[in-house]
Design an enzyme around this catalytic site. Structure first.
Site, PDB file in Angstrom:
ATOM      1  CG  ASP A  88      -1.957   1.109   1.095  1.00  0.00           C
ATOM      2  OD1 ASP A  88      -2.788   0.998   0.176  1.00  0.00           O
ATOM      3  OD2 ASP A  88      -1.922   2.073   1.871  1.00  0.00           O
ATOM      4  CG  ASP A 558       9.756  -3.019 -39.655  1.00  0.00           C
ATOM      5  OD1 ASP A 558       9.875  -3.948 -40.488  1.00  0.00           O
ATOM      6  OD2 ASP A 558       9.411  -3.214 -38.480  1.00  0.00           O
ATOM      7  N   GLY A 583      13.084  -0.058 -45.278  1.00  0.00           N
ATOM      8  CA  GLY A 583      14.210  -0.826 -45.790  1.00  0.00           C
ATOM      9  C   GLY A 583      14.233  -2.216 -45.196  1.00  0.00           C
ATOM     10  CG  ASP A 584      15.417  -6.768 -46.094  1.00  0.00           C
ATOM     11  OD1 ASP A 584      15.987  -7.064 -45.018  1.00  0.00           O
ATOM     12  OD2 ASP A 584      14.950  -7.616 -46.873  1.00  0.00           O
ATOM     13  CG  PHE A 585      16.745  -5.637 -40.240  1.00  0.00           C
ATOM     14  CD1 PHE A 585      16.904  -6.987 -40.446  1.00  0.00           C
ATOM     15  CD2 PHE A 585      15.782  -5.202 -39.319  1.00  0.00           C
ATOM     16  CE1 PHE A 585      16.113  -7.906 -39.782  1.00  0.00           C
ATOM     17  CE2 PHE A 585      14.980  -6.110 -38.643  1.00  0.00           C
ATOM     18  CZ  PHE A 585      15.145  -7.480 -38.887  1.00  0.00           C
ATOM     19  NE  ARG A 600       8.729  -8.517 -26.566  1.00  0.00           N
ATOM     20  CZ  ARG A 600       8.195  -9.637 -26.121  1.00  0.00           C
ATOM     21  NH1 ARG A 600       7.919 -10.618 -26.930  1.00  0.00           N
ATOM     22  NH2 ARG A 600       7.950  -9.773 -24.841  1.00  0.00           N
TER      23      ARG A 600
HETATM   24  C1  LIG Z   1       3.076   8.178  -5.631  1.00  0.00           C
HETATM   25  C2  LIG Z   1       2.782   7.255  -6.772  1.00  0.00           C
HETATM   26  C3  LIG Z   1       1.833   6.269  -6.671  1.00  0.00           C
HETATM   27  N1  LIG Z   1       1.562   5.436  -7.736  1.00  0.00           N
HETATM   28  C4  LIG Z   1       0.517   4.389  -7.638  1.00  0.00           C
HETATM   29  O1  LIG Z   1      -0.452   4.729  -6.679  1.00  0.00           O
HETATM   30  C5  LIG Z   1      -1.145   3.545  -6.289  1.00  0.00           C
HETATM   31  C6  LIG Z   1      -1.325   3.592  -4.784  1.00  0.00           C
HETATM   32  O2  LIG Z   1      -2.495   2.958  -4.440  1.00  0.00           O
HETATM   33  P1  LIG Z   1      -2.534   1.612  -3.589  1.00  0.00           P
HETATM   34  O3  LIG Z   1      -3.802   1.623  -2.840  1.00  0.00           O
HETATM   35  O4  LIG Z   1      -1.278   1.416  -2.836  1.00  0.00           O
HETATM   36  O5  LIG Z   1      -2.591   0.482  -4.716  1.00  0.00           O
HETATM   37  P2  LIG Z   1      -3.684   0.201  -5.830  1.00  0.00           P
HETATM   38  O6  LIG Z   1      -3.244   0.785  -7.134  1.00  0.00           O
HETATM   39  O7  LIG Z   1      -5.054   0.608  -5.359  1.00  0.00           O
HETATM   40  O8  LIG Z   1      -3.616  -1.369  -5.981  1.00  0.00           O
HETATM   41  P3  LIG Z   1      -3.927  -2.480  -4.857  1.00  0.00           P
HETATM   42  O9  LIG Z   1      -2.588  -2.990  -4.426  1.00  0.00           O
HETATM   43  O10 LIG Z   1      -4.756  -3.504  -5.561  1.00  0.00           O
HETATM   44  O11 LIG Z   1      -4.666  -1.816  -3.716  1.00  0.00           O
HETATM   45  C7  LIG Z   1      -0.263   2.388  -6.678  1.00  0.00           C
HETATM   46  O12 LIG Z   1      -0.879   1.711  -7.787  1.00  0.00           O
HETATM   47  C8  LIG Z   1       1.034   3.044  -7.136  1.00  0.00           C
HETATM   48  O13 LIG Z   1       1.654   2.288  -8.166  1.00  0.00           O
HETATM   49  C9  LIG Z   1       2.238   5.565  -8.929  1.00  0.00           C
HETATM   50  O14 LIG Z   1       1.970   4.846  -9.906  1.00  0.00           O
HETATM   51  N2  LIG Z   1       3.219   6.543  -9.017  1.00  0.00           N
HETATM   52  C10 LIG Z   1       3.514   7.391  -8.000  1.00  0.00           C
HETATM   53  O15 LIG Z   1       4.416   8.251  -8.164  1.00  0.00           O
END
Ligand SMILES: Cc1cn([C@@H]2O[C@H](COP(=O)(O)OP(=O)(O)OP(=O)(O)O)[C@@H](O)[C@H]2O)c(=O)[nH]c1=O
Length: 680
Positions: A88, A558, A583-585, A600
């Site tokens: 979390d 490509d 082009g063709d690589f 890939r």
């Molecule tokens: C600060 C910050 C947060 N996040 C995302 O914020 C969600 C937090 O929410 P969470 O409740 O911890 O998670 P969730 O997304 O609800 O998923 P779950 O674990 O199922 O509760 C997560 O997604 C993180 O990546 C980013 O992608 N980038 C950032 O810079």
């Protein structure tokens, strides 16, 4: 190459990520971890006021997310995971805890409270280790920890904030920003683990795994491992360990035996730490014979169910009967009553239940794949995105299918975590997408894998249905599967059939979009000003490179037939730092560039062609040039990853290589080689 031997300790275990966050999925799969995603249903509604410090709230929420999945899986998925990971992420500023914004105004409030200030991002992580006991109960043991990263935002004008909010990026992110994407532009500095901000503190996680599996190998190898929960410092870390000499008591959590153990870290200020009792489980089976135990929750069972139980009892020494029933399966008798059969195994000679489950999962894997392909092809996810809450009959009508078949497909998708079903009193359930399907399965989602899924269904699946012939002959099975040679298939894909070409490009486009950012950000490319993506198809990867590296221009090289279609795939915001050259690589001169990208490509071609291509690149390179390779590289011992080994079974003319195969092959040290593993 496995960079972190700790991750490999989890090979062969059923590891589950209890999170719908695509970022966590990406971080862990980029680290080479193989796992299933089962998003948690735990609602993030703990009372924040009850926690002394914000990180305690994050850790407790992570723990509840992971435990909910660990408890649900044996019943809903009929399998017990070995390890469940929950996390979390929260943002804290001025004594407030910021989670995901509920709407744009909320996002505005959050972002303006962060403007010009330093704030903290905490990710709480819980690792739940599950141990199945002989009596079918499961012991849950917990490791929990958190990581803090400080982030400073620049002063942000309202215009900037609203432009950012209107990009849509803030909505599923704690604090209302994504540092890994557009939100990175708001940030002046980061102190600490960057990935922790993105959603998962990978480094700290690996250290915890190291504690579990490397430093305490003797204990981790045992059937039963114990937990030490330490709540005596502000750093609420719990370490899973057999007690090293001198360490005090340890505890085991068994929510299934709540009377014995209180759940730990209860979110109340005054509650004492968990019971720190030392728990060791006896690993030997007291009963050397199979026991068929019939449990019926209420009253009598009807005749048909008795017959089933009796016939099973008769076959307790029949291997097949054991294999089918040697697990706790709820069997529904004609009366609708559920009978549970528990078979206790003989320790010495019989397979472990986990092993049986792994085999069953392997046997069923193709059914799950095909259910996914079919639901995707029939546009079930797109439909439920635009009209959530339809029942099976309504979905059937829309997708022009039978009600019975649609109901089965929808329920199968629910069991796979692709849909949620909502029961309604006296009515048929209604369905909606999970976060997982919203992220990856919609036609127009930024990370849509739909094109690639269609390719798997239409091309890979028919080839694999002739796997036995492929293995016998050591050759690909295009003729059997499609009535065409692979050369004709290639002609169709690139020259003869517009539809086949678009389908293929769509598949490549979707996989490149999903993996592109990870490849683009895997290395410091600041010394390169120009790049050439050879076989770069729709330019999806090239756009990720230019997004990640503001000083870089990329030429996509490509076949003419591909380049002429590339405009169908232009991103919304085009970038004039991406250009296309036809082009063709193998035949044509390569465009001049500081960095050549082969993503890939190599696995498709036989050795001699790979040799030709790599020496052309070597000739084109001057001092300071680089080659970036992204493939599903085999481990040096060639035992994994299974994704690469399975891909090799398609018996294309190319082959799966290890990293050293490629570096040994070529280039005579003419340039730097950057290699990254494209697991997905
Ligand atoms: C600060 C910050 C947060 N996040 C995302 O914020 C969600 C937090 O929410 P969470 O409740 O911890 O998670 P969730 O997304 O609800 O998923 P779950 O674990 O199922 O509760 C997560 O997604 C993180 O990546 C980013 O992608 N980038 C950032 O810079």
């Amino acid at each position: 190459m496995v960079l972190n031997p700790v991750i490999s300790k989890l090979a062969g275990k059923l590891v589950v990520l209890a999170s719908a966050s695509p970022r966590r999925l990406e971080i862990l799969s980029n680290a080479g971890l193989r796992f299933e995603v089962v998003p948690s249903w735990f609602k993030e509604t703990l009372d924040k006021g009850l926690f002394k410090a914000p990180h305690e709230y994050a850790v407790e929420t992570a723990k509840q997310k992971a435990l909910e999945v660990a408890r649900r899986m044996p019943f809903k998925h009929l399998k017990t995971p070995d390890i469940v990971i929950g996390a979390d992420t929260i943002v804290t500023v001025d004594g407030m805890i910021l989670e995901k914004p509920v709407d744009k105004e909320d996002a505005y409030r959050m972002l303006s409270s962060l403007s010009g200030k330093e704030h903290s991002v905490f990710t709480g992580v819980a690792i739940v280790v599950c141990h199945e006991k002989e009596n079918e109960e499961v012991d849950y043991q917990l490791i929990e920890f958190y990581e803090e990263t400080k982030v400073k935002f620049a002063d942000l004008s309202d215009n900037m904030l609203w432009e950012y909010i209107n990009s849509g990026e803030p909505m599923d992110k704690a604090g209302g920003y994504g540092i890994q994407a557009l939100g990175g532009m708001l940030v002046e500095y980061v102190h600490g683990d960057f990935l922790n901000v993105v959603g998962f503190p990978l480094n700290h996680f690996c250290k915890q795994l190291d504690l579990i599996y490397n430093r305490c190998t003797s204990s981790a190898d045992q059937e039963s491992v114990s937990v030490r929960l330490s709540h005596n410092s502000s750093h609420a870390t719990s370490i899973l360990t057999q007690p090293p000499p001198g360490l005090p008591a340890q505890s085991s959590h068994s929510p299934s035996s709540k009377a014995k153990h209180n759940p730990s870290s209860s979110p109340t200020q005054n509650s004492p730490p968990a019971n720190y009792t030392h728990h060791t489980q006896n690993s030997s089976s007291a009963n050397p014979v199979h026991k068929v135990k019939r449990k019926s929750s209420e009253g009598e069972v009807d005749e048909s169910s008795w017959m089933l139980v009796n016939s099973l009892s008769k076959h307790t020494d029949d291997r097949e009967a054991e294999f089918i029933y040697n697990t706790t399966l709820p069997l529904v008798a004609s009366s609708g009553q559920v009978i549970e059969l528990n078979v206790t195994e003989h320790e010495d000679s019989e397979p472990k239940k986990d092993d049986l489950q792994r085999i069953i999962d392997l046997m069923d894997g193709f059914k799950a794949s095909k259910a996914l392909f079919t639901a995707s092809k029939m546009c079930v996810f797109d439909l439920l995105q635009s009209r959530p809450g339809l029942d099976a009959a309504q979905v059937a009508q829309e997708i022009k299918a039978s009600v019975k078949g649609t109901a089965c497909l929808l329920e199968a998708c629910v069991s796979l975590g692709l849909l949620k079903s909502k029961p309604r009193a006296c009515q048929k359930p209604v369905y909606e997408n999970t976060d997982l399907s919203s992220h990856f399965l919609l036609s127009d989602a930024p990370f849509s894998l739909r094109g690639y899924i269609q390719h798997c269904n239409d091309t890979v699946w028919p080839l694999f249905s002739h796997l036995e012939s492929a293995v016998r002959e050591g050759a690909n099975q295009c003729e059997k599967a499609f009535g065409k040679t692979s050369k004709d298939m290639f002609q169709d894909t690139f020259y003869n059939s517009q539809e086949a070409k678009l389908r293929f490009m769509n598949a490549m486009h979707s996989i490149a979009k999903v993996t592109g950012r990870a490849v683009a950000t895997a290395f410091d490319l600041s010394s390169f000003k120009t790049a050439c993506d050879l076989g770069g198809c729709t330019g999806a990867m090239a756009y990720e490179f230019t997004k990640a590296h503001p000083g870089l221009s990329v030429t996509v090289f490509d076949l003419p037939a591909v380049v002429e279609m590339s405009e169908h795939f232009l991103p919304l915001h085009t970038d004039n730092r991406v250009s296309f050259v036809a082009g063709d690589f193998f035949k044509d001169d390569l465009p001049k560039a500081d960095l050549y990208i082969l993503a890939r490509i190599l696995h498709d071609w036989p050795d001699e062609k790979v040799g030709i291509l790599l020496s052309k690149i070597a000739n084109a390179c001057t001092a300071g040039c680089g080659l970036l390779l992204s493939e599903i590289f085999l481990d040096e011992d060639r035992r994994g990853p299974s994704r690469g080994l399975l891909q090799a079974l398609s018996m294309s003319e190319g082959k799966q290589s290890s990293a050293t195969d490629v570096t040994d092959n070529t280039l005579n040290n003419t340039c730097d080689i950057l290699m990254c593993n494209a697991h997905s």
